[in-house]
Enzyme design. Structure first.
Site, PDB file in Angstrom:
ATOM      1  N   TRP A 131      46.046  61.161  35.897  1.00  0.00           N
ATOM      2  CA  TRP A 131      45.776  61.120  37.329  1.00  0.00           C
ATOM      3  C   TRP A 131      46.876  61.729  38.192  1.00  0.00           C
ATOM      4  O   TRP A 131      46.663  61.964  39.368  1.00  0.00           O
ATOM      5  CB  TRP A 131      45.569  59.672  37.779  1.00  0.00           C
ATOM      6  CG  TRP A 131      46.573  58.701  37.227  1.00  0.00           C
ATOM      7  CD1 TRP A 131      46.375  57.827  36.193  1.00  0.00           C
ATOM      8  CD2 TRP A 131      47.931  58.499  37.652  1.00  0.00           C
ATOM      9  NE1 TRP A 131      47.520  57.101  35.946  1.00  0.00           N
ATOM     10  CE2 TRP A 131      48.487  57.486  36.830  1.00  0.00           C
ATOM     11  CE3 TRP A 131      48.736  59.057  38.648  1.00  0.00           C
ATOM     12  CZ2 TRP A 131      49.807  57.038  36.970  1.00  0.00           C
ATOM     13  CZ3 TRP A 131      50.042  58.624  38.796  1.00  0.00           C
ATOM     14  CH2 TRP A 131      50.564  57.621  37.959  1.00  0.00           C
ATOM     15  N   ASN A 132      48.048  61.984  37.650  1.00  0.00           N
ATOM     16  CA  ASN A 132      49.156  62.360  38.546  1.00  0.00           C
ATOM     17  C   ASN A 132      49.056  63.787  39.074  1.00  0.00           C
ATOM     18  O   ASN A 132      49.466  64.067  40.193  1.00  0.00           O
ATOM     19  CB  ASN A 132      50.508  62.122  37.868  1.00  0.00           C
ATOM     20  CG  ASN A 132      50.696  62.944  36.614  1.00  0.00           C
ATOM     21  OD1 ASN A 132      49.760  63.155  35.837  1.00  0.00           O
ATOM     22  ND2 ASN A 132      51.908  63.406  36.383  1.00  0.00           N
TER      23      ASN A 132
ATOM     24  N   CYS B 279      55.942  64.124  35.184  1.00  0.00           N
ATOM     25  CA  CYS B 279      56.507  64.023  33.835  1.00  0.00           C
ATOM     26  C   CYS B 279      57.844  64.743  33.720  1.00  0.00           C
ATOM     27  O   CYS B 279      58.691  64.361  32.914  1.00  0.00           O
ATOM     28  CB  CYS B 279      55.521  64.550  32.800  1.00  0.00           C
ATOM     29  SG  CYS B 279      55.000  66.255  33.100  1.00  0.00           S
TER      30      CYS B 279
ATOM     31  N   GLU C 264      39.611  58.905  35.273  1.00  0.00           N
ATOM     32  CA  GLU C 264      38.622  58.150  36.049  1.00  0.00           C
ATOM     33  C   GLU C 264      39.174  57.707  37.401  1.00  0.00           C
ATOM     34  O   GLU C 264      38.402  57.343  38.290  1.00  0.00           O
ATOM     35  CB  GLU C 264      38.147  56.934  35.248  1.00  0.00           C
ATOM     36  CG  GLU C 264      37.225  57.243  34.092  1.00  0.00           C
ATOM     37  CD  GLU C 264      37.918  57.909  32.911  1.00  0.00           C
ATOM     38  OE1 GLU C 264      37.237  58.568  32.101  1.00  0.00           O
ATOM     39  OE2 GLU C 264      39.173  57.779  32.795  1.00  0.00           O
TER      40      GLU C 264
ATOM     41  N   GLU D 258      51.325  67.030  25.592  1.00  0.00           N
ATOM     42  CA  GLU D 258      52.377  67.044  26.607  1.00  0.00           C
ATOM     43  C   GLU D 258      52.554  65.599  27.038  1.00  0.00           C
ATOM     44  O   GLU D 258      51.732  65.054  27.786  1.00  0.00           O
ATOM     45  CB  GLU D 258      51.987  67.951  27.777  1.00  0.00           C
ATOM     46  CG  GLU D 258      53.141  68.234  28.720  1.00  0.00           C
ATOM     47  CD  GLU D 258      53.156  67.285  29.907  1.00  0.00           C
ATOM     48  OE1 GLU D 258      54.007  66.363  29.894  1.00  0.00           O
ATOM     49  OE2 GLU D 258      52.350  67.453  30.820  1.00  0.00           O
ATOM     50  N   LEU D 259      53.599  64.972  26.540  1.00  0.00           N
ATOM     51  CA  LEU D 259      53.753  63.526  26.664  1.00  0.00           C
ATOM     52  C   LEU D 259      54.872  63.195  27.664  1.00  0.00           C
ATOM     53  O   LEU D 259      55.231  64.008  28.492  1.00  0.00           O
ATOM     54  CB  LEU D 259      54.006  62.922  25.288  1.00  0.00           C
ATOM     55  CG  LEU D 259      52.957  63.306  24.222  1.00  0.00           C
ATOM     56  CD1 LEU D 259      53.298  62.693  22.874  1.00  0.00           C
ATOM     57  CD2 LEU D 259      51.556  62.924  24.656  1.00  0.00           C
TER      58      LEU D 259
ATOM     59  N   LYS E 163      37.549  65.426  29.951  1.00  0.00           N
ATOM     60  CA  LYS E 163      37.528  64.086  30.535  1.00  0.00           C
ATOM     61  C   LYS E 163      38.726  63.976  31.477  1.00  0.00           C
ATOM     62  O   LYS E 163      39.821  63.606  31.068  1.00  0.00           O
ATOM     63  CB  LYS E 163      37.597  62.981  29.475  1.00  0.00           C
ATOM     64  CG  LYS E 163      37.267  61.593  30.060  1.00  0.00           C
ATOM     65  CD  LYS E 163      37.746  60.454  29.199  1.00  0.00           C
ATOM     66  CE  LYS E 163      39.232  60.221  29.339  1.00  0.00           C
ATOM     67  NZ  LYS E 163      39.646  59.841  30.722  1.00  0.00           N
TER      68      LYS E 163
END
Length: 483
Positions: free
Chosen positions: A156-157, A289, A183, A255-256, A180
């Site tokens: 969402w960011n 991030c 939400e 990409e964590l 996806k």
């Protein structure tokens, strides 16, 4: 600008070229983080809906992979044009459902346009090569081919730039996509998909679904029909998805999380460094991030840097991102408020000084004060876990060897930053920092034409640049002997 209370975008699923509601009737509310009002009702996809998306993506792949790179590029360029024309509308959607300021949202939309334009051209350069044969009658070739159906899972960011990096690259390579989006920020992803479909993308080449994240990801991965997974999100979820994908040997890009160290040396332009870093730290309320997170400042300039940084934080106008002159919006959800309080209390418990901020603002909307901490020990949680919010710990260092060791001690490896007036120091730091991206006297490490990705537990694979196209391609070796 008046505050809007509803999303001017119909929330639907996209399956095989048709926008529609979910077949089960299950929905969830979309919340405006600045007002806590319900601004939309989002449908969830059923198992049958997801299977139809898979069928559509596989069917469309046959046509799309055989469409020339030039024709694919034309459709992507038209999608970019449509998105640019709708930039104000999409920016409003983004701010309403995510919270960031309108200028930040508009900037994100324009950068997304540039990313689509980049991949529209880069898809024409999915080169192979000729390898000299061992005799005059043989020919050796390496050719590239699209990997297949892609599953895109995004947070969402950054609800448009993150999915666009995956969609544009995959489509340019000749893959089809099941996306996806989050939400919590669905309207922005839907508006992006509409730009692609309105540009003439074939039915099924791009499908959009929503639902319970773990249920959706498990269903698609376990289908055995996904050939590429691209995920942006937390490290724990990334590890979970990697384990699921391994059961089917699905190629992955992850990409964590990040915990970006910043090294400010005494020979730096301290005022410029403090202002650049403070501006970047509080962008999107710190929910980035690659946000600078641990600020290591050399002893002799520590106090000067801290004062400028703290003054900047105090000066920020925090409020509804739809309002004029607001410089920082709310956090995206109530979970982040609780997380910020836990980080701040832990820092206090470890003896840190809260120089400014440190608490929620008001009792409506998810607003949190821009917060700066000083004299923070390494044992404090803020120095070890990703805060993902407007919290900035500033600590001292004496020599370069010690600070490099401190910067590299965590398992994160996404981005890092250093400010120095010495080319020798710059080169040493750039070589020594264990991150996928390093900014020297700059925080601009993310552009469509440059590779974006991390090392260590911050993930693997790249987005954007040549490397961002490569991850959606198979390499096939062909050897042919004449008769």
């Amino acid at each position: 600008m008046p505050n809007k209370t509803t999303l001017n975008e119909k929330l639907e699923l996209l399956i095989d070229g048709v926008w529609r509601q979910g077949s089960t009737g299950v929905t969830e509310d979309v919340i405006n983080p600045a007002t806590e009002e319900v601004i939309g009702i989002l449908p969830h996809a059923s198992t049958e809906d997801m299977d139809e998306a898979l069928d559509a993506a596989e069917k469309a792949f046959i046509e799309w992979r055989n469409t020339s790179a030039w024709k694919r590029g034309d459709i992507l360029k038209e999608a970019a044009k449509i998105l640019r024309d709708r930039a104000d509308h999409v920016a409003e959607l983004l701010t309403l459902e995510q919270g960031k300021t309108l200028p930040e949202s508009k900037g994100e939309v324009i950068r997304s346009v540039e990313t689509i334009e980049w991949f529209a051209e880069e898809g024409k350069r999915a080169y192979g090569r000729i390898i000299p044969g061992r005799d005059n009658h043989s020919r050796n070739m390496m050719v590239t081919e699209p990997v297949g159906v892609v599953l895109s899972l995004t947070p969402w960011n950054f609800p448009i730039i993150t999915p666009v990096r995956k969609m544009a690259a995959a489509l340019a390579a000749g893959c089809t996509v099941i996306a996806k989006p989050s939400e919590e920020t669905p309207a922005t992803g839907i508006a992006l998909a509409r730009a692609f479909t309105d540009a003439g993308l074939p039915a099924g080449a791009l499908n959009v679904v929503f639902g319970v994240p773990d249920t959706v990801s498990r269903h698609f991965i376990d289908s055995g029909r996904i050939r590429k997974l691209s995920f942006t999100g937390s490290i724990p979820v990334g590890k979970h998805l990697a384990a699921l994908a391994a059961q089917h040997m699905i190629r992955c890009t992850f990409e964590l999380g990040g915990h970006s160290p910043v090294l400010v040396f005494e020979d730096a332009d301290v005022e410029d460094a403090a202002k650049q870093l403070a501006g970047f730290k509080f962008r999107n309320a710190g929910q980035v991030c690659i946000s600078p997170t641990r600020f290591y400042v050399q002893d002799s300039v520590h106090d000067q840097f801290s004062k400028i940084f703290i003054d900047y934080a105090k000066s920020l106008n925090v409020g509804n991102g739809m309002d004029k002159d607001v410089q920082m919006g709310p956090l995206a959800n109530s979970r982040r408020l609780d997380a910020m309080d836990e980080f701040v209390q832990d820092a206090r418990d470890h003896g840190a000084t809260i120089a400014t901020g440190g608490k929620r603002m008001g009792n409506k909307g998810y607003f949190y004060e821009p917060t700066v901490m000083t004299e923070v020990p390494e044992e404090a949680r803020i120095m070890n876990d990703e805060p993902f919010g407007p919290l900035a710990p500033i600590v001292r260092f004496s020599n370069i060897d010690d600070v490099i060791e401190q910067a590299n001690r965590l398992p994160y490896g996404l981005a890092s930053y250093s400010f120095t007036g010495s080319s020798k120091t710059a080169a040493r730091v750039a070589d020594a920092l264990e991150t996928g991206m390093v900014g020297i006297n700059s925080v601009n490490v993310s552009l469509p034409e440059t590779p974006f990705g991390g090392v260590k537990e911050s993930g693997y694979g790249h987005e954007c640049a040549i490397e961002g196209l490569e991850v959606y391609l198979n390499h096939k070796f062909i050897t042919q002997v004449g008769t």
